[in-house]
Motif scaffolding. Structure first.
Motif, short mmCIF file in Angstrom:
data_model
loop_
_atom_site.label_atom_id
_atom_site.label_comp_id
_atom_site.label_asym_id
_atom_site.label_seq_id
_atom_site.Cartn_x
_atom_site.Cartn_y
_atom_site.Cartn_z
N ALA A 313 -0.37 4.97 12.63
CA ALA A 313 0.17 5.24 13.98
C ALA A 313 1.11 6.43 13.87
O ALA A 313 2.33 6.26 13.87
CB ALA A 313 0.89 4.01 14.53
N PRO A 314 0.58 7.64 13.74
CA PRO A 314 1.38 8.82 13.39
C PRO A 314 2.55 9.12 14.32
O PRO A 314 3.63 9.50 13.86
CB PRO A 314 0.35 9.96 13.42
N ASP A 315 2.37 8.92 15.61
CA ASP A 315 3.40 9.34 16.56
C ASP A 315 4.65 8.46 16.53
O ASP A 315 5.72 8.90 16.98
CB ASP A 315 2.83 9.36 17.98
N ILE A 316 4.53 7.24 16.02
CA ILE A 316 5.69 6.35 15.99
C ILE A 316 6.13 6.01 14.57
O ILE A 316 6.93 5.10 14.36
CB ILE A 316 5.41 5.05 16.78
N CYS A 317 5.61 6.74 13.60
CA CYS A 317 5.97 6.50 12.20
C CYS A 317 7.16 7.38 11.80
O CYS A 317 7.13 8.60 12.00
CB CYS A 317 4.79 6.80 11.28
N LEU A 318 8.19 6.76 11.27
CA LEU A 318 9.37 7.49 10.80
C LEU A 318 9.22 7.96 9.36
O LEU A 318 9.98 8.81 8.90
CB LEU A 318 10.62 6.60 10.92
N LEU A 365 7.30 10.34 2.38
CA LEU A 365 6.76 11.31 3.32
C LEU A 365 7.37 11.05 4.69
O LEU A 365 7.26 9.94 5.23
CB LEU A 365 5.24 11.20 3.41
N PRO A 366 8.04 12.04 5.29
CA PRO A 366 8.63 11.86 6.62
C PRO A 366 7.56 11.79 7.69
O PRO A 366 6.49 12.39 7.56
CB PRO A 366 9.50 13.10 6.79
N GLY A 367 7.85 11.04 8.75
CA GLY A 367 6.88 10.86 9.83
C GLY A 367 7.21 11.67 11.07
O GLY A 367 8.34 12.15 11.25
#
Length: 430
Positions: A313-318, A365-367
């Motif tokens: 869920a790339p858009d909400i991953c920190l 890895l930052p999201g």
């Protein structure tokens, strides 16, 4: 433990308008390079899950291999978490060792394979030619010792245990038994920081597995990172931060035995917790965050174990704290097949010179959900690289007793064998 000179944490920099495309391309290339170094062609899922014997669930070994590695996994090899990180890591190493054969058996746990012990699976792998046997879970510590004693000619590697640690509490001398573990506590500091930077409610949840020394220290590490960044970057008081852990009872869901992690995650998201970290082998925190977000909730998550976790869920991953097992597996295999392996305890930290490079056993890895706060997370990583130690007093246990007095720094043993969670964390220590 010794800080190394870091590279500039460019992966964490917030993109400027004039360089946004260049930074995006650089990050894409970095992520692609990391993934290609740790993946390999997976066998069909039905083959891996079909039967409890090594013959039925193992990948085919090269018929002319002179040396063979066997791996015993506690969960599915493709769980997008702990087990897949191990599977991908060792396959990436063996892809460059065509003369080494490989077999694995996954889902070796009481729910999937009742009455099957890890040592029985190891006996089968060894009877089929394995000269190095890898156990990938803390739950296998006694199986690993039994196998090492029964088969002194075989190298036995136990991930996360401590029987080979001469300075540990549980040392059991056995020449052919070794332990490896990534010092993920540092990446958990970063996870906690990312959560603190991402929360809008000040309520951070932690989806915990079973309770033991390892899980207590990882939850505490995440909390210490969250508290630091909550104060440093959010400019808030520690008492204004809620950090709660709920334990499900095992590393992943076992219906009828554990709490349902899907329901636990949903409960967090529906009760005002807008960021959820996970310590499970499986991706319920991400999957339920995606559903909650689709229903209109402003929620985010921090993944664990496998570097592709943000892809869920790339858009909400920190971000994702992950293990790169390839360097440790490569070192062990090379020593073992050359006849040079000796019992050792390896607790390897991140390589801050290139945190997400091929040589770093631990990475983060930052999201995308960090947005402009990615630069603040990068500043925190640089501070860690330059020697910031969050395992420093004053720190108090949940029961009010001292963990570390003012100015006192924790020893490796105090961290490894953490008996309680620290004050500031809501949730049981046992």
């Amino acid at each position: 433990m010794i800080p190394r000179t870091p590279k500039s944490p460019a992966a964490f920099a917030a993109p400027r308008a004039s360089t946004r495309s260049a930074v995006a391309v650089a990050l894409s290339l970095l992520a692609g390079a990391c993934q290609s170094s740790s993946t390999s062609t997976s066998p069909p899922a039905e083959k891996a899950a079909a039967a409890p014997t090594a013959a039925a669930s193992a990948s085919a070994a090269a018929p002319t291999a002179q040396y063979k590695v066997g791996m015993i996994l506690v969960g599915p090899y493709n769980d997008k978490g702990w087990n897949q990180a191990h599977y991908d890591g060792i396959r990436s190493v063996l892809a460059k060792m065509p003369d080494v054969g490989f077999e694995y058996v996954d889902k070796v746990n009481p729910a999937d394979r009742p009455n099957v012990k890890g040592s029985q699976v190891a006996d089968d792998l060894i009877s089929r030619g394995a000269r190095l046997v890898v156990y990938n879970s803390d739950d296998y510590k006694d199986d690993a010792l039994e196998t090492a004693r029964k088969h002194p000619q075989v190298t036995v590697l136990h991930v996360s245990g401590d029987y080979a640690w001469k300075d540990g509490k549980n040392h059991k001398p056995q020449p052919n038994l070794g332990n490896i573990m990534g010092r993920i506590e540092t990446a958990k500091h970063i996870s906690g920081c990312a959560a603190a930077l991402g929360t809008e409610t000040g309520k951070i949840g932690y989806l915990g597995p079973l309770v033991n020394d390892e899980t207590r220290r990882l939850v505490t590490a995440a909390y210490l990172g969250a508290r630091y960044c909550w104060e440093k970057y959010q400019k808030k008081k520690p008492e204004e931060l809620t950090f709660k852990v709920t334990w499900i009872g095992f590393w992943f869901n076992i219906p009828g035995v554990t709490l349902d992690p899907t329901k636990v995650a949903d409960d967090f998201y529906s009760s005002g917790f807008d960021v959820l970290l996970t310590g499970l082998d499986t991706p319920e925190a991400a999957l339920q965050a995606k559903k909650a977000s689709g229903a209109g909730k402003k929620v985010k998550y921090v993944h664990y174990d496998h570097k592709a976790g943000c892809d869920l869920a790339p858009d909400i991953c920190l971000g994702v704290a992950y293990y790169n097992w390839a360097p440790l597996y490569r070192d062990t295999i090379e020593k073992a097949r050359a006849g040079r392996y000796a019992s050792e305890f390896v607790w390897e930290g991140p390589d801050f010179r290139d945190l997400n490079g091929d040589a770093s056993v631990v990475g983060f890895l930052p999201g995308n959900a960090l947005g402009e706060r990615k630069a603040q997370l990068g500043a925190f990583v640089l501070t860690l690289a330059n020697g910031l130690d969050l395992w420093k007093g004053p720190l108090t246990f949940q029961d009010g007793s001292d963990f570390l007095k003012d100015g006192e720094t924790a020893t490796p043993q105090q961290i490894w064998y953490l008996p309680q969670l620290v004050r500031g964390i809501t949730g049981p220590s046992k």
